[in-house]
Design a protein around this motif. Sequence first.
Motif: not given
Length: 290
Positions: A254-267
């Motif tokens: 996972l590329l945690w520096e990208r804004a989508l990453t925490p959003l995708f994991v949470s969703l």
Amino acid sequence: MHARDDGEDPAPSTLQRTPSGYDRVFATTRWVAVAILPFLAIAAFLLFAFPTRTGELFAWPISPPLSAYLLASAYVGGIWFFLRVATARRWHHVKHGFPAVVVFAGALLLATLTHLDRFSSNLSFWTWIVLYATTPFVVAGLAVAQRREDPGTADAPDCRIPGPIRGALVAIGASAFAFGAAVFVAPGAATEFWAWQLTPLTAQVTGAVLSLTGVVNVALAWDTRWSAFRVLFQAQCLSLAAIVVSLIARRDDLLWERALTPLFVSLVGVAFVLYVAFTVWCERRTRMAG
């Protein structure tokens, strides 16, 4: 007319003469499901067990392994769905899954034809291309052939899914489908913002996976029977569970520096909890209705 549930299929020669609306699953439909199951099981095993050897053992080299896990997770749900098709006693229990399979398999066929240069010249590729060149059309043909078999009646017992919940699930599905379609149509752009590294091919595969829940959920707009969605939500729960495990196992991809990453994991986590809770709630209401 009420659905007949005698557990037997008529002989193929009698299908044209038998009145429609008997909620049958044709023998041909069952056998196609049985034929598809081994390929899904083998593909899921190879992708989960040997994610770093996909160029050798699978149809093309997939990197990072998390992309292989995502595709395998979709196959996990597919295994459950086609297993239930092969054993279903009523057509309406599985009918809404067929359009999703057509869209998913059709999208993978388009992705394959667009990126033929990315594929390995091995047995897995030739198996892949034959399957995806035939599956969308065969499954669509079966859905058309069976289209009059659902009499519209509910099981006994069954429960009706309330309008607000159906509306919310349709909205979730529509959002997932729209996002998946955008990723599929613009794979180059997706490689710049996705939660892990993608190629144009794996971006289109990811878009196809995201489309599945959207095509399934849209049928909730007109069908209120839980019995028509039980198998599909079980399959989606299994797929989501596999994705959750994949995200944990391959968290280093996972590329945690990208804004989508925490959003995708949470969703994904929220979707898994909500889908399981919804399935349990519907099952409880069904038992209470009995």
